[in-house]
Design a protein around this motif. Sequence first.
Motif, mmCIF file in Angstrom:
data_model
loop_
_atom_site.group_PDB
_atom_site.id
_atom_site.type_symbol
_atom_site.label_atom_id
_atom_site.label_comp_id
_atom_site.label_asym_id
_atom_site.label_seq_id
_atom_site.Cartn_x
_atom_site.Cartn_y
_atom_site.Cartn_z
ATOM 1 N N VAL A 118 -52.728 33.991 40.530
ATOM 2 C CA VAL A 118 -52.674 32.706 41.252
ATOM 3 C C VAL A 118 -54.071 32.438 41.821
ATOM 4 O O VAL A 118 -54.641 33.303 42.507
ATOM 5 C CB VAL A 118 -51.621 32.772 42.384
ATOM 6 N N LYS B 159 -63.599 46.622 45.552
ATOM 7 C CA LYS B 159 -63.505 46.647 47.017
ATOM 8 C C LYS B 159 -64.752 47.268 47.641
ATOM 9 O O LYS B 159 -65.203 46.828 48.693
ATOM 10 C CB LYS B 159 -62.254 47.389 47.452
ATOM 11 N N GLN C 261 -48.589 45.302 50.583
ATOM 12 C CA GLN C 261 -49.307 45.856 51.730
ATOM 13 C C GLN C 261 -49.211 44.958 52.960
ATOM 14 O O GLN C 261 -49.402 43.752 52.831
ATOM 15 C CB GLN C 261 -50.790 45.907 51.410
ATOM 16 N N ASP D 17 -53.350 41.894 38.666
ATOM 17 C CA ASP D 17 -54.334 42.813 39.246
ATOM 18 C C ASP D 17 -53.821 44.250 39.357
ATOM 19 O O ASP D 17 -54.597 45.177 39.551
ATOM 20 C CB ASP D 17 -54.801 42.307 40.624
ATOM 21 N N HIS E 202 -49.536 35.659 51.269
ATOM 22 C CA HIS E 202 -50.030 34.366 50.780
ATOM 23 C C HIS E 202 -49.295 33.951 49.509
ATOM 24 O O HIS E 202 -48.444 34.677 48.985
ATOM 25 C CB HIS E 202 -51.550 34.419 50.597
ATOM 26 N N SER F 17 -56.829 36.010 47.295
ATOM 27 C CA SER F 17 -56.889 37.373 47.812
ATOM 28 C C SER F 17 -57.349 37.355 49.266
ATOM 29 O O SER F 17 -58.275 36.618 49.610
ATOM 30 C CB SER F 17 -57.904 38.140 46.949
ATOM 31 N N LYS F 18 -56.683 38.209 50.095
ATOM 32 C CA LYS F 18 -57.076 38.252 51.506
ATOM 33 C C LYS F 18 -58.562 38.556 51.636
ATOM 34 O O LYS F 18 -59.263 37.976 52.436
ATOM 35 C CB LYS F 18 -56.290 39.344 52.243
ATOM 36 N N SER F 19 -59.014 39.505 50.805
ATOM 37 C CA SER F 19 -60.397 39.922 51.010
ATOM 38 C C SER F 19 -61.412 38.881 50.549
ATOM 39 O O SER F 19 -62.577 38.988 50.901
ATOM 40 C CB SER F 19 -60.662 41.288 50.378
#
Length: 323
Positions: A185, A110, A8, A145, A14, A194-196
């Motif tokens: 990771v 989420k 995405q 995930d 990352h 994770s970005k979030s």
Amino acid sequence: MRVLSGIQPSGPLHIGNYFGALRQFLALERENDAYYFVADFHALTSVRDPRLLREYTHDVIVTMLALGLDPERATLFVQSDVPETTELAWLLSTVTPMGWLEKCVSYKDKVQQGLPAEHGLFAYPVLQAADILLYDADLVPVGQDQKQHLEITRDVAERFNHVYGGERGVFRLPKPSILETSAVVPGLDGRKMSKSYGNTIDIFDEPAVMRKKVKKIVTDSTPVEAPKNPETCPLFGLFSLFAAAEERALMDQRYRQGGVGYGEVKTRLAELMIAHFEPARQRRAELLANPDHVRAVRSSAAARARATARAVLDRARAACGVG
Ligand code: AQP
């Protein structure tokens, strides 16, 4: 084998994306028919700024190319350049039971993190099934995930095949490829990177930023001289992804014996990380200076991807009696 996977464009990529997915992309493109895509339809579930979405989409292509992905070998396309995807998603959604989506951990997670409970987020696994089935993929390299979503893809394909496929079936059933050593990771706080969660180290963070972030990786308060358990230490987890086998084994031994301080490990990890991405950092600068080249890669891949997708979509349409 046909290999397919997507990433995405919901922010800079990352180290979790790199070890969980991108590194496999690079290894698999050599001996397979690889399709890799930038999942901008998916990113719409979290990015609501059109300028930013375009920028991130361009940046993911640049990142993949900078890391060494060969656009002559792999078809590196953007999801929304293949509108057949959303049509197939609809056909698949008509055979997908609600209960399968309701049990998805990623959706629940989420929403719990504060993302609005919207249909796009809920139906994400169906769009993902379309992404994969549309290319007759055999193998899908992903991080841990994504395992549950891959299972749903297989279930949806089987269901469609059962309802419409007759003897030969309509869709090929894909398998996930998850590397044991980098399935999850860890991020700066020890949870999945994770970005979030805001716990990432980005592939192209400036060296000074990388050093600063590495210093923040959580560690416990075990004193330098005491033995430590490398298996439960996120810092060691990250270190072992970058260190060569010999250095990793030595550090493992020093952890268990005692006598190594976390500060020393962090300094070495930052060095290894910066050196690892240095050649790609230089290629990235060249690619950013040449957006026409990146656009040309994108448009020729879109034509190839669409040709493959069209044939599979036509098969699905014929099977269920539309068109
Ligand atoms: N921490 C991770 N460890 C291993 N693999 C990972 N991946 C992501 N994080 C890790 C893998 O990267 C691929 C692309 O992921 P994505 O684009 O679907 O993004 P994501 O998994 O949603 O990444 P984030 O950072 O966790 O985004 P948010 O916070 O928006 O959900 C996938 O193969 C994924 O497994």
